[in-house]
Each structure stands twice: as C-alpha cells, then as structure tokens.
Design a protein around this motif. Structure first.
Motif, short mmCIF file in Angstrom:
data_model
loop_
_atom_site.label_atom_id
_atom_site.label_comp_id
_atom_site.label_asym_id
_atom_site.label_seq_id
_atom_site.Cartn_x
_atom_site.Cartn_y
_atom_site.Cartn_z
N ALA B 76 38.24 49.06 42.25
CA ALA B 76 38.95 48.20 41.30
C ALA B 76 38.68 46.73 41.62
O ALA B 76 38.43 45.91 40.74
CB ALA B 76 40.45 48.49 41.36
N THR B 77 38.72 46.42 42.90
CA THR B 77 38.50 45.03 43.32
C THR B 77 37.11 44.54 42.96
O THR B 77 36.95 43.41 42.48
CB THR B 77 38.74 44.90 44.84
N ASN B 82 33.87 41.01 39.52
CA ASN B 82 32.80 40.79 38.54
C ASN B 82 33.32 40.09 37.29
O ASN B 82 32.67 39.21 36.74
CB ASN B 82 32.16 42.12 38.14
N ILE B 83 34.52 40.50 36.86
CA ILE B 83 35.14 39.86 35.68
C ILE B 83 35.41 38.38 35.97
O ILE B 83 35.11 37.50 35.17
CB ILE B 83 36.44 40.59 35.29
N ASP B 84 35.93 38.13 37.16
CA ASP B 84 36.26 36.75 37.53
C ASP B 84 35.02 35.88 37.66
O ASP B 84 35.05 34.69 37.37
CB ASP B 84 37.07 36.73 38.83
N LEU B 86 32.63 35.78 35.84
CA LEU B 86 32.25 35.29 34.50
C LEU B 86 33.30 34.34 33.93
O LEU B 86 33.19 33.89 32.79
CB LEU B 86 32.08 36.48 33.55
N GLY B 87 34.33 34.08 34.72
CA GLY B 87 35.42 33.22 34.22
C GLY B 87 36.21 33.90 33.12
O GLY B 87 36.86 33.23 32.32
N GLY B 88 36.14 35.22 33.08
CA GLY B 88 36.76 35.94 31.97
C GLY B 88 38.16 36.44 32.28
O GLY B 88 38.60 36.43 33.44
N PHE B 89 38.86 36.86 31.23
CA PHE B 89 40.19 37.45 31.36
C PHE B 89 40.23 38.72 30.53
O PHE B 89 39.43 38.88 29.60
CB PHE B 89 41.26 36.51 30.81
N PHE B 90 41.18 39.59 30.85
CA PHE B 90 41.36 40.76 29.98
C PHE B 90 42.84 41.08 29.93
O PHE B 90 43.60 40.68 30.80
CB PHE B 90 40.59 41.97 30.51
N ASP B 91 43.27 41.75 28.88
CA ASP B 91 44.58 42.39 28.94
C ASP B 91 44.55 43.69 28.16
O ASP B 91 43.68 43.92 27.33
CB ASP B 91 45.75 41.48 28.57
N THR B 115 30.25 44.09 28.76
CA THR B 115 29.40 45.07 29.45
C THR B 115 30.09 45.61 30.71
O THR B 115 30.11 46.81 30.96
CB THR B 115 28.04 44.43 29.83
N ILE B 116 30.69 44.69 31.48
CA ILE B 116 31.39 45.12 32.71
C ILE B 116 32.55 46.05 32.36
O ILE B 116 32.74 47.10 32.98
CB ILE B 116 31.93 43.88 33.46
#
Lengths: 391, 422
Positions: B76-77, B82-84, B86-91, B115-116
């Motif tokens: 999970a980490t 990987n998400i971070d 890209l400077g990205g966020f999700f919910d 993609t991630i």
C-alpha cells in the motif's frame, strides 16, 4: 456570475476576555437588517443571489454570489450595512439563541467536539487565541447587550477597516463608478489600533488530560510556530505535509503502518495571523496506550531532525502543493475571497508570489525548522481519555 | 441618494450548457469529458456499481477502502508513494448505488496517475494485515458515529423508510466480526471487474490522451444492472431513539417520492424551495430566524435511481424538540391551506434562476449538472423544462402540490436524543 466579498479586519482575537464569542455573534447580526433596508437576504435572493459569512480568530468575511447583471443589488445591501445596522432587539434575541444552538451542535453535542475549547487555553496563556471563535462559554453569549453590539460596530465596521473585492466579467471603470456611488459618502472612520496581549515565549512542556464518554483515546500535540506573514509559515506548511498529510507521510508510516498504535494521525498548521500552532493529532488504536504513542512520536520527531528528507521527497511535496493550489483556485468565489485575504496580508498580488516562496524551500529549511519546533518546551499536549471500553 | 429603494433588477441570463464529449468505452460504458480551459487542474471520476445496495454493505465499505492496499509486487505504501510522486490526490466515495473513485492532478500528470490507480486495482491482492487494519479503523469510526444524534436519526430513517429493500441495509459493529477475505475478493470480482458503469474527465487534454484514458478504462467497462429498483412502500409513524446526556435532538422527517422523470418533479422542487430549501425558506424563517431553536433546518428531494425521497433534517435544542415538530407540522399546514403570495413566489423564482446560473459556473459544476440528468437517462432539455416551469408555475399549483405531498400524517418521523419534553 459575480462575487462581492467584504473582509473586515476583526476577529475573535479582538474581543475582550469577558465577552468572548462576540465577533461571531456580531456576524449573525449583520444579516438582521441595516439602517435603510429591513431585510438583508430577501432583496439579494430576489436578485437571484445568496449570501453568507464566516468568522475566524482573525477576520470576519462576508460574501454575496449573484448574477452579474444584478451586481448593484449586492453593493446597495453591503454598503448600507457598512453605513449602519438596524440594531433590532429581536434580531439580537433570536441570533443569540441560534448561536447557542450552533455552539451545542458543533462543540458540545459531538464526540471530541470540545477539543479546541480545551486545547487553546493550554497552548496560549495570554494571547486572545486562547479562546475559540465560538467563545469560551455559552454564558458569554447569553450576556451580550445591544450596547455592546453598537460599540463593536462603531469601532470595527467602517471602510478604514474593510477590504472590498469584486469579481465578474465587468469593465473596471463601471465597477469603480458603482462603488463610488454606493460607498463614497460613508465616513471612512479610523482603523482601530490593535494592541493585543503578547504571548510570552513558551518555556515549559504543558499537558492536560480530560476524560470523556467517547470510544477511543485522542491526542493533540500543539507546537508554537511563526505567524502567517513569516517565512516560517511556508516551511511549516510543507513540513506538516511531509509529516502527516498523506498515506505516504512520516507519521502515518511509522505510527500507524509499522507500530499500529493509532487508527488515525494527522499533522497540520493553523494559518493564524499571529503566532500559530503546528498540530499533530490522532486517535489511539484500542488497547494501545497514549504513553506508548508518546515515546514513539518523540522518537520519530527526533529521527526526523537528524535525517533530512531526500531531494525526491522535497520535489513531490512541491508538486503536491502546486496541485492543491490549482484546485483551490477553481471557482470565482474562492478566488475572490483569496484576493481579499492576501490584500489583508499586505498585497493582493501576494497570491501570485507564493508559488516562488514554496519553490525556494530547501531540505535544510525543513530540517532546521523541525529542530526548532519539536522540542518539549515548545509543546502543549491535550489528551482525551475515553471512558467507554471496547475489547 | 436613495438607499431605501432597491436597484432595478435585470433579467437573468439563460444558461449556456456545454455538451460533454462522449465515447463508449468497450462499447458499453460512457466516458464523458469537458475541457477545463485556462487551468492546469484535471479530475477523473470512475463510477463502479459497487455501492452498498448490491450486497452486504460491510463488503462494499471494506472493499472500497482496500482498492489501493497492495498488490503481489507493491505494498500500500509503495502505491501511495507513487501517487504522491506525481503530486496527485485521490478519494473514494461510497454511496448506496455506486462507489466513485476520483483522481486529481495537474493535466500532464493525470494519465500517469490513472495508470497507477488502475494497475493497483487490477492487481489488488487484499493483504490480510490491510484488511485487519481497515476493520479496526472502521469499527472505531462507527463507534464515534454512534455518539452523534445526527447519525443515529439519519440511520434509523434510512432503515425504516426503505424497509424490506437493500436500501435499508446498514453496517453494524458485529458485521465486521464475521466478514472474510474471500468474501471481499468475491465482491471485488463481481462489482469492480466489469463494473465500471461510467467515467468522467474535467481537464485539458489532447485527443490522443483521451484515447489513452479510454484504453486504460476498457478492461473495466461493464453494464448497469437493469430492473433492480425495488418497490418502496410508504412508511409512516413516529420513532424515538433515546440517547442520554445530549443537549440537542436530531430530527428526520420524510417520505418516498419520485425521480426526475415524474410529472410533478419540477413543481415539487419549487414548492419545496419555498417550504424548506433556501436560507429564506418557511422552515428557516420560523424555526431559526423567529424561534432560534436551531442553527439550521432544511428540506430536500433526495434522488436515487428511478426513485427519490423527501427529507427534512435538523438538530435542535433538546428542550424544544417537541415544539419544533409542531412548528414543522404548522408550516406544512400553511403550505396546504394558504396561497403563496405574489412577492414570495417572485422571490423564489428569481432565487432559483440565480441558483441555476451558479450551478453551471465552471467546468466542474457543468459536469455535475450533466451527471444529474445523465443518471436518469435525461439530457439538458430537462433543465430548460425546469426554467420554463419556474416561469409558469402559479400559486394554485403550488398549493395543490403541497396538498398532495406535504401530508404530516403520511410522514415518517425520527428523533434521536433525550426523551422528548412536551
């Protein structure tokens, strides 16, 4: 659409200690009719608009969102209540009850709802940040008199203490004429001098423990940090992201994923205009003790002080800040409010310059600040002990 | 200068609707996109059929929390790192009918981010340790919610209003004790794989990037289950949930209604605005602005697939809870017995026109507006109908709608808090 936003440079920090919660109650009264217009909301709704406001420890901010072609309605209403209020006794009586219900709904009738009412007076001994915007107690709100309301208006609600920001698809000259028409003859007034009690430098670790009928223990570590206008603010903002914003953050990985001490942990800052707080807060995993958490947390913070983050981590922190800011800038209302706030900080254009300030932050800045902040003498700890027990 | 008289009002513009670009992913699932001009902000939303009604809600809830919890190759980490990067966020938002996975990033990072996320979901391995952690977190969150009168009355309202259907199902602490990893994996395979019902993008991308997104989504595309809407029976009666040592009482009142395709829909929305759906509504004026019983009260027509329900919600001082119920009843009677006067109707007309304009302000708002009709199989002409109705509706019509629907005796009334004091 158009937005008319008025920021008054007055907040809960400007209250007297025996009359707290007043700035916020006053905000409610601003909707109770003005000197020439009996109702604030109805004419605005009739123009297709709506209005609201918020109060913080620092400011009171009013906004109207309405179709651009009816912008004059908002200026008519907003300027009339800047000129003078109706000071209706009925409005005071009703809004007092409404605010008391707001107090109950948000702070008294919620699990962990009174945490900030407890934390503020622990972290601040002298500065008026020691009380929350809602006030210290219901009693202060119950005791407000109409004379207090009038005096507060005279002192704080005049053009010299306000920032007006208007947005929409308009010619500047057109708006300027309208503003001169509606606001031109309101006496400018005098910007009230702000002489607040200074918070002495904290030199001792403070701790308070309260028992509450809640399902899990909760903890709040509050570290004193710089004021909003200091460079330290930006570094602390980034530091809080690194420590406890996302599921890749330092505290989350160590205290939750690895040691499984907590269910939830966050780090964030209060962007207050005067000396602020850097907060680390969370809830305990059932069966784990807050003592265990305490030693583990200080260990993580000490490690962090000794081992700087990598260039890659710094890069992604900056990228995340850029992404968040891009989303915060969506929508006319957000942009209008932000401009008014930056003007209060000194210059509306500051909003365009912050990107560079964040970009200039280096790994060493974060490390230096963490050494300065995360020492026991700079910390106030609030613990909420759950009286409910679960297996 | 004249400060007494209001400036002359001008007619409010009509809305310029933006039709999203639409393609069918895998020939089944629509993918809608709207350009976000002059901004770097991009958002993709994925609607999966994995809502709480499709199976036991505890499965939907746990599964949604475990989508990015690790694969055979990555923890999970690792995924969150990987998400971070890209400077990205999700919910991830769970509702009765859907689970919506949303990702947010700057335009040039949005495809790598998607993609991630799709890769993590495709290879999701549902590690035991992650499941245990989810369960512990969710149990604690539920226990905290049990302390809120708001939550208690809302949940009881849901259980009773939808009685006998999947919409009534809620998660209790015990449900977490019995759930197994195999059940969660089954749920994932049935409701995420081939479970992507639609997707949206707001952002500024090239045509070839849109095609890239379609390709990423294609393996997930599925078809909406048809004919799964239950028949709801009207439920009525008063129920109280005792919660001692509370200073406010939560109130929910409502009944089953209809969806956007019903002939009374537009008229009901206007009638309800007057009754309880804006700051100057009858309920607000009486219960907040005259009596000071509450910080806020409102009513709404809530929407579901092929159905809907009316709901009034508030939290009021414990000592005035019974008095509040009487006032709500009084306001319903007023709506039924008296014609709305010209001024009030005119005000609500203008207010709703302004709201319509506001709801179409910016590409994110436009996408929400579009989805609001798309989910009912309608198009933008629905809103033009609404505006037309707004101009035409009469006080008589409003009164007859109130008589038809605002019937106190047919309402389900739930309170949560101290014992009611008459």
């Amino acid at each position: 659409m158009a937005v008319v936003n008025t920021l008054y440079d007055v907040g809960a920090r400007d209250e007297q200690e025996d009359k707290t919660g007043f700035a916020h109650l006053f905000e409610h009264l601003m909707f109770g009719g003005s000197v020439n217009i009996p109702s604030y909301d109805a004419p605005l709704q009739n123009a297709g608009g709506e209005s609201n406001a918020f109060t913080s420890n620092d400011i009171t901010n009013y906004y109207n969102v309405l179709p651009a072609q009816n912008i004059e309605t908002a200026l008519w209403l907003e300027s009339d209540r800047m000129l003078s209020l109706a000071f209706s006794p009925k409005s005071l009586e009703v809004q007092r009850s409404v605010v008391i219900e707001e107090f109950k709904q948000r702070y008294l009738n919620q699990p962990y709802g009174d945490d900030w009412l407890l934390l503020r007076p622990l972290a601040y001994l002298k500065h008026p940040y020691k009380w929350a915007t809602i006030g210290k107690s219901l009693q202060h709100i119950e005791e407000v008199q109409l004379d207090d309301v009038k005096a507060f208006f005279q002192k704080h609600y005049n053009p010299a203490n306000a920032i007006l920001c208007i947005s929409g698809n308009f010619e500047f000259e057109y708006i300027k004429q309208l503003v001169e028409h509606w606001y031109g003859n309101i006496p400018g007034g005098i910007k009230p001098a702000r002489i607040l009690p200074q918070e002495p430098k904290q030199t001792e670790f403070r701790k308070a423990v309260y028992e509450r009928d809640v399902p899990a223990d909760a903890f709040y570590y509050a570290f004193k940090m710089g004021e909003r206008k200091s460079e330290e603010y930006y570094i602390a903002d980034m530091l809080s992201d690194e420590l406890g914003k996302e599921k890749s953050s330092v505290l989350y990985l160590k205290l939750k994923k690895e040691l499984q001490l907590v269910t939830d942990i966050n780090a964030y800052i209060l962007g207050s205009l005067d000396q602020g707080l850097f907060i680390i807060s969370g809830k305990m995993m059932n069966g784990k003790s807050m003592d265990e958490l305490d030693s583990a947390l200080w260990e993580v913070l000490n490690d962090f002080q000794l081992n700087p983050i990598t260039a890659q981590e710094l890069k992604r922190l900056k990228l995340k800040i850029r992404t968040s800011r891009e989303f915060q800038e969506q929508g006319l209302l957000n942009r209008t409010m932000n401009l008014a706030y930056y003007e209060l900080l000194g210059d509306a254009n500051g909003i365009n310059e912050e990107h560079e300030i964040y970009n200039a932050i280096e790994v060493e800045h974060l490390q230096e600040l963490s050494k300065q902040l995360f020492v026991k003498e700079n910390c106030s700890l609030l613990q909420i002990k759950a009286t409910q027990s679960h297996e | 200068m004249n400060r007494i008289e209001a400036p002359r009002l001008k007619e409010i513009d009509t809305i310029n609707f933006i039709e999203p670009r639409k393609v069918l992913v895998g020939n089944i699932a629509p993918f809608y996109s709207i350009e976000n001009q002059g901004s770097e902000a991009a958002r993709i939303e994925l609607f999966f059929k994995a809502g709480t009604i499709i199976d036991r809600p505890v499965l939907a809830s746990l599964c949604s929390g475990l989508l990015l919890a690790g694969t055979s190759k990555e923890s999970a980490t690792d995924i969150h790192n990987n998400i971070d990067d890209l400077g990205g966020f999700f919910d991830i938002n769970l509702s009765q009918e859907h689970t919506v996975v949303s990702v947010y990033a700057l335009n040039d990072q949005i495809i790598p981010l998607l993609t991630i996320v799709m890769d993590a979901m495709h290879n999701a391995s549902f590690p035991e340790a992650e499941i245990e952690e989810q369960i512990a977190d969710k149990k604690q969150r539920l226990r905290v919610s049990y302390e809120k009168v708001n939550f208690l009355c809302q949940r009881d309202f849901q259980k009773r209003l939808f009685e006998g259907t999947n919409y009534a199902k809620v998660t209790e602490i015990e449900d977490y004790e019995t759930v197994t990893r195999a059940e969660i994996i089954d749920f994932f395979n049935s409701n995420y794989r081939n479970g992507l019902l639609k997707a949206t993008l707001v952002g500024r991308l090239q045509e070839k990037q849109l095609i890239e997104i379609e390709q990423l989504l294609e393996p997930w595309a599925g078809k909406e289950v048809t004919n799964n809407t239950p028949i709801f029976k009207q439920q009525k009666g008063n129920y109280h949930i005792e919660k001692t040592a509370t200073v406010q009482t939560g109130i929910r009142i409502g009944r089953i209604m209809f969806d956007r395709k019903h002939e009374d829909y537009h008229g009901f929305v206007i009638m309800n605005t007057i009754f309880g759906d804006y700051f100057g509504s009858r309920l607000m004026k009486n219960i907040r602005e005259d009596k000071g019983y509450t910080y806020g009260i409102g009513s709404a027509l809530a929407e579901m697939k092929d159905n809907g329900y009316f709901i009034i919600g508030t939290e009021v001082g414990a000592e005035v809870a019974a008095a509040t119920l009487k006032e709500i009843q009084f306001e319903m009677t007023q709506m039924k017995e008296q014609l709305v006067d010209k001024e009030e109707l005119e005000l609500v007309r203008n207010y709703l026109l302004g709201q319509a304009l506001k709801s179409a302000d910016g590409p994110f708002a436009m996408m929400d507006l579009f989805l609001g009709v798309e989910m009912h199989g309608l198009d933008y002409s629905f809103y033009n109908e609404a505006l037309k109705k707004l101009k035409q509706i009469t006080a008589d019509e409003i009164q007859s709608l109130a008589n038809k629907y605002l019937v106190w005796e047919e309402m389900l009334v739930i309170t949560a808090g101290q014992q009611l004091i008459d």
